[in-house]
Design a protein around this motif. Structure first.
Motif, short mmCIF file in Angstrom:
data_model
loop_
_atom_site.label_atom_id
_atom_site.label_comp_id
_atom_site.label_asym_id
_atom_site.label_seq_id
_atom_site.Cartn_x
_atom_site.Cartn_y
_atom_site.Cartn_z
N ALA A 248 0.82 -1.21 0.00
CA ALA A 248 0.00 0.00 0.00
C ALA A 248 0.86 1.26 0.00
CB ALA A 248 -0.94 -0.01 1.21
N ASP A 249 2.05 1.14 0.57
CA ASP A 249 3.00 2.26 0.55
C ASP A 249 3.91 2.21 -0.67
OD1 ASP A 249 2.05 3.31 2.92
OD2 ASP A 249 3.43 2.15 4.16
N GLN A 250 3.56 1.37 -1.65
CA GLN A 250 4.28 1.27 -2.92
C GLN A 250 5.72 0.78 -2.75
OE1 GLN A 250 3.91 5.07 -4.88
NE2 GLN A 250 1.69 4.95 -5.06
N ILE A 251 5.89 -0.14 -1.83
CA ILE A 251 7.19 -0.78 -1.64
C ILE A 251 7.13 -2.16 -2.30
CG2 ILE A 251 8.83 -1.66 0.05
CD1 ILE A 251 7.83 0.46 1.98
N THR A 252 8.10 -2.45 -3.15
CA THR A 252 8.12 -3.72 -3.87
C THR A 252 8.41 -4.87 -2.92
OG1 THR A 252 8.93 -2.58 -5.83
CG2 THR A 252 9.15 -4.99 -5.77
N THR A 253 7.50 -5.81 -2.87
CA THR A 253 7.67 -6.99 -2.01
C THR A 253 7.40 -8.25 -2.81
OG1 THR A 253 5.38 -6.84 -1.26
CG2 THR A 253 7.04 -5.74 0.10
N GLU A 254 8.05 -9.31 -2.39
CA GLU A 254 7.90 -10.62 -3.03
C GLU A 254 7.75 -11.68 -1.95
OE1 GLU A 254 10.55 -13.79 -5.69
OE2 GLU A 254 11.34 -11.78 -5.23
N ILE A 255 6.84 -12.61 -2.17
CA ILE A 255 6.61 -13.71 -1.23
C ILE A 255 7.01 -15.01 -1.91
CG2 ILE A 255 4.90 -14.97 0.11
CD1 ILE A 255 3.31 -12.44 0.39
N SER A 256 7.85 -15.78 -1.26
CA SER A 256 8.29 -17.05 -1.84
C SER A 256 7.12 -18.04 -1.88
CB SER A 256 9.44 -17.64 -1.02
OG SER A 256 8.96 -18.11 0.23
N PRO A 257 7.17 -19.02 -2.78
CA PRO A 257 6.09 -20.02 -2.84
C PRO A 257 5.91 -20.77 -1.51
CG PRO A 257 7.44 -20.13 -4.82
CD PRO A 257 8.13 -19.19 -3.89
N ARG A 258 7.01 -21.06 -0.81
CA ARG A 258 6.87 -21.76 0.46
C ARG A 258 6.15 -20.92 1.50
NH1 ARG A 258 12.95 -23.51 1.73
NH2 ARG A 258 13.18 -21.31 1.18
N LEU A 259 6.48 -19.63 1.54
CA LEU A 259 5.80 -18.77 2.50
C LEU A 259 4.34 -18.57 2.11
CD1 LEU A 259 5.77 -16.98 4.95
CD2 LEU A 259 6.71 -15.11 3.56
N ARG A 260 4.06 -18.45 0.81
CA ARG A 260 2.67 -18.30 0.37
C ARG A 260 1.84 -19.52 0.78
NH1 ARG A 260 -0.82 -14.95 0.25
NH2 ARG A 260 0.68 -13.52 -0.77
N GLU A 261 2.43 -20.69 0.69
CA GLU A 261 1.73 -21.90 1.12
C GLU A 261 1.45 -21.86 2.62
OE1 GLU A 261 2.42 -26.78 1.13
OE2 GLU A 261 3.82 -25.43 0.08
N ALA A 262 2.42 -21.38 3.40
CA ALA A 262 2.23 -21.28 4.85
C ALA A 262 1.17 -20.23 5.20
CB ALA A 262 3.54 -20.95 5.53
N ILE A 263 1.12 -19.15 4.43
CA ILE A 263 0.12 -18.11 4.69
C ILE A 263 -1.28 -18.63 4.43
CG2 ILE A 263 -0.75 -15.89 3.84
CD1 ILE A 263 2.19 -15.07 3.37
N ASP A 264 -1.43 -19.40 3.37
CA ASP A 264 -2.76 -19.91 2.99
C ASP A 264 -3.22 -21.07 3.86
OD1 ASP A 264 -2.80 -18.01 1.00
OD2 ASP A 264 -2.05 -19.38 -0.55
N GLU A 265 -2.32 -21.64 4.64
CA GLU A 265 -2.69 -22.80 5.46
C GLU A 265 -3.41 -22.35 6.73
OE1 GLU A 265 -0.54 -26.57 7.79
OE2 GLU A 265 0.65 -24.94 6.92
N GLU A 266 -4.54 -22.97 7.00
CA GLU A 266 -5.26 -22.71 8.24
C GLU A 266 -5.08 -23.90 9.17
OE1 GLU A 266 -6.89 -20.33 9.66
OE2 GLU A 266 -6.70 -18.84 8.06
N TRP A 267 -4.69 -23.62 10.40
CA TRP A 267 -4.46 -24.70 11.35
C TRP A 267 -5.01 -24.28 12.72
CZ3 TRP A 267 -1.42 -23.02 15.39
CH2 TRP A 267 -0.63 -21.88 15.14
N PRO A 268 -5.60 -25.20 13.45
CA PRO A 268 -6.13 -24.90 14.78
C PRO A 268 -5.13 -25.27 15.87
CG PRO A 268 -7.00 -26.99 14.06
CD PRO A 268 -6.05 -26.52 12.97
N TRP A 269 -5.23 -24.63 17.02
CA TRP A 269 -4.46 -25.03 18.18
C TRP A 269 -5.08 -26.29 18.77
CZ3 TRP A 269 0.14 -23.33 19.65
CH2 TRP A 269 0.56 -22.05 19.25
#
Length: 359
Positions: free
Chosen positions: A73-94
């Motif tokens: 949103a502040d126009q800073i170039t960012t990149e997310i690795s495929p492994r991190l994207r997979e971890a972000i999309d994963e939902e897990w319960p305690w």
């Protein structure tokens, strides 16, 4: 307020050794603004170009994604690795969460407050005066020096909460001692495994543990009674190939092979078709070389007088071609070689040095 400008590029990835931590690598000609923004979102620098987010609630992928959204949103170039994207999309319960009525978002709110308490303690903003054991749950009392407010803490790691507040440290300690005087101990509680792992992730990236190489099997020397049968003839051949000072001789009977040392004082007898309960190997050491009328015999003597040094050879359980190992046995005289067999014309061959030869 003007948006900060930066030409840096930020790449987020999973930590190489910590299961949930996130790394941020900053490149480009002006990385300082990007580093400052990452610090505001919970990252900590470990070197000039790398920062790490390591939390005690294992929610790093979730908060890293929030940081990426804010920086884009502040126009800073960012990149997310495929492994991190997979971890972000994963939902897990305690598992076995003590407050099952909480939604996933509410659980994150509770653990985020616990993270703030943890950060305040390790950065010195919250001083812990004492801790105690409350029926298996760690409790503590501490004070914020800047405000003078004291707090009563219940739980540890992602479940730590402020259970009560006090206007002064004296009031807090008096109430704490009244509740937990029997188990009260000075200072903070011992560091938990979760806290220790997070601290290690923030200190260095390390390298992933490599798979251990399979052990190289080595020779295994076993007792005679435990040894496998093995290929005895091959063992003898390997021994002779490795020891040039020994020579193999055949007797008049194909049932037996002798190996003679060049000193004429050591002899190995190998019985090829021995009964399992009979001796298949015999090694003898003699006090002096045998002699014939012409001097020292270069051939195996028909009869020798063995001294008391005598042992039986067993087949070791090895695959690397190691020579047989000698295992002492009951001391007994070496039986003389078998008598020569009659020749086809009925005569008995001579038993002098010329009667047998090397194979």
């Amino acid at each position: 307020m003007p948006t900060p400008t930066t030409e840096a590029h930020i790449r987020l990835d999973t930590h190489p050794t910590h299961p949930s931590a996130v790394t941020a690598t900053v490149t480009g000609p002006r990385p300082h603004v990007a580093r400052a923004l990452l610090t505001a979102y919970g990252f900590e620098a470990i070197n000039e170009h790398t920062l790490v987010m390591a939390r005690i609630d294992h929610e790093e992928p979730y908060w890293a994604d929030k940081a990426v959204q804010a920086m884009r949103a502040d126009q800073i170039t960012t990149e997310i690795s495929p492994r991190l994207r997979e971890a972000i999309d994963e939902e897990w319960p305690w598992v076995n969460y003590p407050m099952p009525w909480c939604s996933r978002e509410e659980v994150r709110e509770v653990s985020n407050e616990a993270q703030k308490i943890h950060d305040d303690i390790r950065r010195g903003r919250l001083v812990i005066h004492a801790h105690a054991d409350d029926n298996g749950t760690v409790v503590a009392v501490g004070t914020y020096p800047d405000s003078g407010k004291s707090v009563y803490l219940h739980g540890e790691n992602h479940l730590r909460q402020v259970a009560d507040t006090f206007d002064s440290p004296a009031q807090a300690l008096a109430a704490f001692e009244n509740l937990h005087g029997k188990t009260m101990c000075p200072g903070p509680a011992p560091v938990t495994d979760t806290e220790r792992a997070a601290a290690a992730a923030r200190s260095t990236l390390g390298t992933p543990a490599s798979e251990p190489e399979p052990p190289v099997p080595g020779p295994e020397i076993v007792s005679a009674y435990a040894a496998d049968a093995g290929d005895h003839d091959a063992i003898l051949d390997q021994f002779l190939a490795a020891h040039a000072d020994w020579e193999k001789w055949r007797t008049w009977s194909d049932d037996t092979t002798h190996a003679i040392h060049e000193s004429q004082t050591l002899r190995i007898e190998r019985v090829h078709e021995a009964h399992p309960r009979d001796t298949a190997w015999t090694v003898a050491a003699y006090e002096s070389p045998s002699r014939t009328e012409g001097g020292t015999s270069p051939r195996p003597p028909p009869r020798l007088n063995p001294c008391s040094r005598h042992c039986c050879i067993t087949s070791p359980r090895v695959t690397g071609g190691a020579p047989p190992s000698a295992v002492p046995s009951t001391r007994r005289p070496l039986p003389p070689p078998p008598s020569p067999l009659p020749t086809p014309d009925g005569s008995t061959p001579s038993t002098d040095a010329g009667s047998a030869g090397p194979t």
